[in-house]
Design a protein around this motif. Structure first.
Motif, mmCIF file in Angstrom:
data_model
loop_
_atom_site.group_PDB
_atom_site.id
_atom_site.type_symbol
_atom_site.label_atom_id
_atom_site.label_comp_id
_atom_site.label_asym_id
_atom_site.label_seq_id
_atom_site.Cartn_x
_atom_site.Cartn_y
_atom_site.Cartn_z
ATOM 1 N N VAL A 19 2.942 4.418 -16.971
ATOM 2 C CA VAL A 19 3.667 3.160 -17.171
ATOM 3 C C VAL A 19 4.793 3.036 -16.144
ATOM 4 N N ILE A 20 5.503 4.125 -15.889
ATOM 5 C CA ILE A 20 6.580 4.108 -14.896
ATOM 6 C C ILE A 20 6.025 3.743 -13.523
ATOM 7 N N ALA A 21 4.894 4.343 -13.153
ATOM 8 C CA ALA A 21 4.297 4.095 -11.842
ATOM 9 C C ALA A 21 3.881 2.629 -11.694
ATOM 10 N N PHE A 79 -5.121 -0.211 -15.131
ATOM 11 C CA PHE A 79 -3.940 0.524 -14.714
ATOM 12 C C PHE A 79 -3.819 1.881 -15.397
ATOM 13 N N GLY A 80 -4.864 2.330 -16.049
ATOM 14 C CA GLY A 80 -4.812 3.616 -16.718
ATOM 15 C C GLY A 80 -4.302 3.501 -18.141
ATOM 16 N N PHE A 81 -3.996 4.673 -18.728
ATOM 17 C CA PHE A 81 -3.567 4.724 -20.131
ATOM 18 C C PHE A 81 -2.161 5.314 -20.236
ATOM 19 N N SER A 82 -1.435 4.832 -21.207
ATOM 20 C CA SER A 82 -0.092 5.344 -21.478
ATOM 21 C C SER A 82 -0.176 6.713 -22.130
ATOM 22 N N TYR A 83 0.612 7.669 -21.622
ATOM 23 C CA TYR A 83 0.662 8.985 -22.258
ATOM 24 C C TYR A 83 1.324 8.907 -23.636
ATOM 25 N N ARG A 84 2.242 7.972 -23.781
ATOM 26 C CA ARG A 84 3.044 7.898 -25.002
ATOM 27 C C ARG A 84 2.285 7.244 -26.152
ATOM 28 N N THR A 85 1.624 6.121 -25.881
ATOM 29 C CA THR A 85 0.914 5.385 -26.946
ATOM 30 C C THR A 85 -0.593 5.496 -26.841
ATOM 31 N N GLN A 86 -1.095 5.971 -25.674
ATOM 32 C CA GLN A 86 -2.524 6.063 -25.387
ATOM 33 C C GLN A 86 -3.198 4.687 -25.404
ATOM 34 N N SER A 96 9.628 4.286 -21.478
ATOM 35 C CA SER A 96 8.689 5.152 -20.755
ATOM 36 C C SER A 96 9.415 6.305 -20.083
ATOM 37 N N ILE A 97 10.620 6.053 -19.572
ATOM 38 C CA ILE A 97 11.416 7.126 -18.974
ATOM 39 C C ILE A 97 11.802 8.145 -20.040
ATOM 40 N N GLN A 98 12.229 7.643 -21.191
ATOM 41 C CA GLN A 98 12.629 8.544 -22.279
ATOM 42 C C GLN A 98 11.449 9.384 -22.763
ATOM 43 N N GLY A 99 10.241 8.811 -22.720
ATOM 44 C CA GLY A 99 9.055 9.526 -23.184
ATOM 45 C C GLY A 99 8.244 10.161 -22.078
ATOM 46 N N ALA A 100 8.771 10.162 -20.826
ATOM 47 C CA ALA A 100 8.073 10.727 -19.664
ATOM 48 C C ALA A 100 6.671 10.150 -19.530
ATOM 49 N N ASP A 101 6.554 8.832 -19.745
ATOM 50 C CA ASP A 101 5.260 8.147 -19.681
ATOM 51 C C ASP A 101 5.004 7.731 -18.234
ATOM 52 N N ILE A 102 4.486 8.677 -17.438
ATOM 53 C CA ILE A 102 4.389 8.494 -15.994
ATOM 54 C C ILE A 102 3.505 7.312 -15.581
ATOM 55 N N LEU A 144 0.838 -1.205 0.000
ATOM 56 C CA LEU A 144 0.000 0.000 0.000
ATOM 57 C C LEU A 144 0.873 1.256 0.000
ATOM 58 N N VAL A 145 1.971 1.218 0.751
ATOM 59 C CA VAL A 145 2.880 2.370 0.768
ATOM 60 C C VAL A 145 3.499 2.576 -0.612
ATOM 61 N N ILE A 146 3.940 1.490 -1.242
ATOM 62 C CA ILE A 146 4.521 1.581 -2.581
ATOM 63 C C ILE A 146 3.491 2.114 -3.571
ATOM 64 N N SER A 147 2.259 1.628 -3.455
ATOM 65 C CA SER A 147 1.189 2.071 -4.353
ATOM 66 C C SER A 147 0.894 3.558 -4.169
ATOM 67 N N PHE A 148 0.946 4.035 -2.915
ATOM 68 C CA PHE A 148 0.682 5.452 -2.662
ATOM 69 C C PHE A 148 1.782 6.321 -3.267
ATOM 70 N N ILE A 149 3.042 5.875 -3.148
ATOM 71 C CA ILE A 149 4.148 6.621 -3.751
ATOM 72 C C ILE A 149 3.985 6.668 -5.270
ATOM 73 N N ALA A 150 3.616 5.518 -5.867
ATOM 74 C CA ALA A 150 3.399 5.481 -7.313
ATOM 75 C C ALA A 150 2.232 6.374 -7.713
ATOM 76 N N PHE A 151 1.183 6.397 -6.891
ATOM 77 C CA PHE A 151 0.033 7.257 -7.178
ATOM 78 C C PHE A 151 0.427 8.731 -7.145
ATOM 79 N N LEU A 152 1.245 9.122 -6.165
ATOM 80 C CA LEU A 152 1.702 10.510 -6.097
ATOM 81 C C LEU A 152 2.524 10.859 -7.331
#
Length: 323
Positions: A288-290, A76-83, A280-286, A17-25
């Motif tokens: 996916v990184i989370a 898990f949401g959508f990718s900013y890079r590929t949508q 994802s890091i190169q494309g700032a795809d938050i 849960l702590v890891i998930s909260f950090i990823a959510f932030l």
């Protein structure tokens, strides 16, 4: 035993849960999902609809609870890079990483455990010293250097193995595997060997140290005084006392293989989660990184939980220490 297992499971859930909260932030405070998901000519209504759909107009804790609820449902949401849905990207890349980790761990066990036992039982032998010399190189050389050397020798010079890609894969419907084809095995050998180099060297050195310490303990001296054979002393009594740290480290090494496969996958153009994370890091795809960070945390915590639940089965004294 039940109390021991319950306490470990509760601790695992809290950490996740702590890891998930950090990823959510990370998702909530870095990047602009509206700019990534809306076209440049989007209307105000379209913008407001997307804000409502993503829950950006709600309090932080409400959004976090929705975040957890959606993850539990596989959203898990959508990718900013590929949508594309992040779940689809993860599912597409997961088999390659799991198979690479499996083969790497197999190499670690098959090579590292026997070599470590030999070095621990025969620490002053010429062959044991040679193994330790090689393990020192395995510890010090970075993965990408090992990968490049293997490519130069086995791909460029000898032409025996491919230097990139996954080879031919078989679609089983729920899993795409390369372990059912010769091409797939040829493709996985070099990256798996690269990824296992540090793990093998680490296990050899740890096993040697553990066995040498156990060999000096009183119960081993007592076994020798009783006239037991050296083979029985080392391969029955001594090895049994090294099982807990060895199992712990093998579990952690599996987590390391999955979490830190980024460099190896990039060197060999291996289509796994590590290369997805790097893209994802190169494309700032938050998003996916989370999700990748949560996945890595989940892998480590589940492996750690399984290892801790195995402790009482291997050594009953663990439960007595907890009571």
């Amino acid at each position: 035993m039940l109390n021991y297992a319950a306490s470990r499971i509760v601790q695992t859930i809290i950490v996740l849960l702590v890891i998930s909260f950090i990823a959510f932030l990370l998702v909530a405070n870095i990047g602009d999902p509206l700019a990534a998901l809306l076209s440049a000519d989007a209307t105000v209504n379209e913008r407001l609809e997307l804000i409502a759909k993503l829950g950006l107009d709600q309090p932080l804790w409400t959004r976090f609870l929705h975040f957890i609820g959606n993850m539990l449902q596989g959203d898990f949401g959508f990718s900013y890079r590929t949508q594309d849905p992040v779940a689809n990207l993860i599912a597409e890349r997961l088999p390659a990483t799991v198979e690479l980790a499996f083969v790497s761990l197999l190499i670690t066990i098959v090579v590292g455990v026997p070599a470590g036992i030999y070095c621990g039982v025969n620490p002053n032998s010429l062959f044991g010293r040679f193994i330790m010399l090689i393990s020192t190189a395995g510890i010090t050389l970075p993965n990408f250097v090992v990968g490049i050397l293997l490519i130069a020798v086995f791909s460029v010079q000898l032409g025996l193995l491919p230097s990139f890609g996954r080879g031919t894969v078989v679609d089983l419907g729920f899993w795409k595997t390369g372990l059912l084809t010769v091409s797939g095995w040829r493709a996985i050998l070099l990256p798996a060997a690269t990824l296992s180099t540090f793990q093998v060297a680490f296990i050899i050195r740890m096993l040697r140290t553990q066995l040498m310490e156990v060999g000096q303990s009183e119960h081993i001296r007592f076994a020798r005084a009783r006239g037991l054979s050296e083979a029985r002393i080392w391969y029955v009594y001594a090895i049994k006392n090294t099982l807990l740290p060895v199992i712990t480290m093998l579990g952690l090494q599996l987590g390391n293989i999955i979490a830190f496969s980024v460099v190896t996958e990039n060197v060999f153009a291996w289509p796994g989660l590590g290369s997805l994370f790097l893209q994802s890091i190169q494309g700032a795809d938050i998003p996916v990184i989370a999700i990748y960070l949560i996945f890595v945390g989940l892998v480590f915590m589940v492996i750690n939980l399984v290892v801790e639940l195995l402790y009482p089965l291997i050594d009953a004294r663990v439960l007595r220490r907890q009571s």
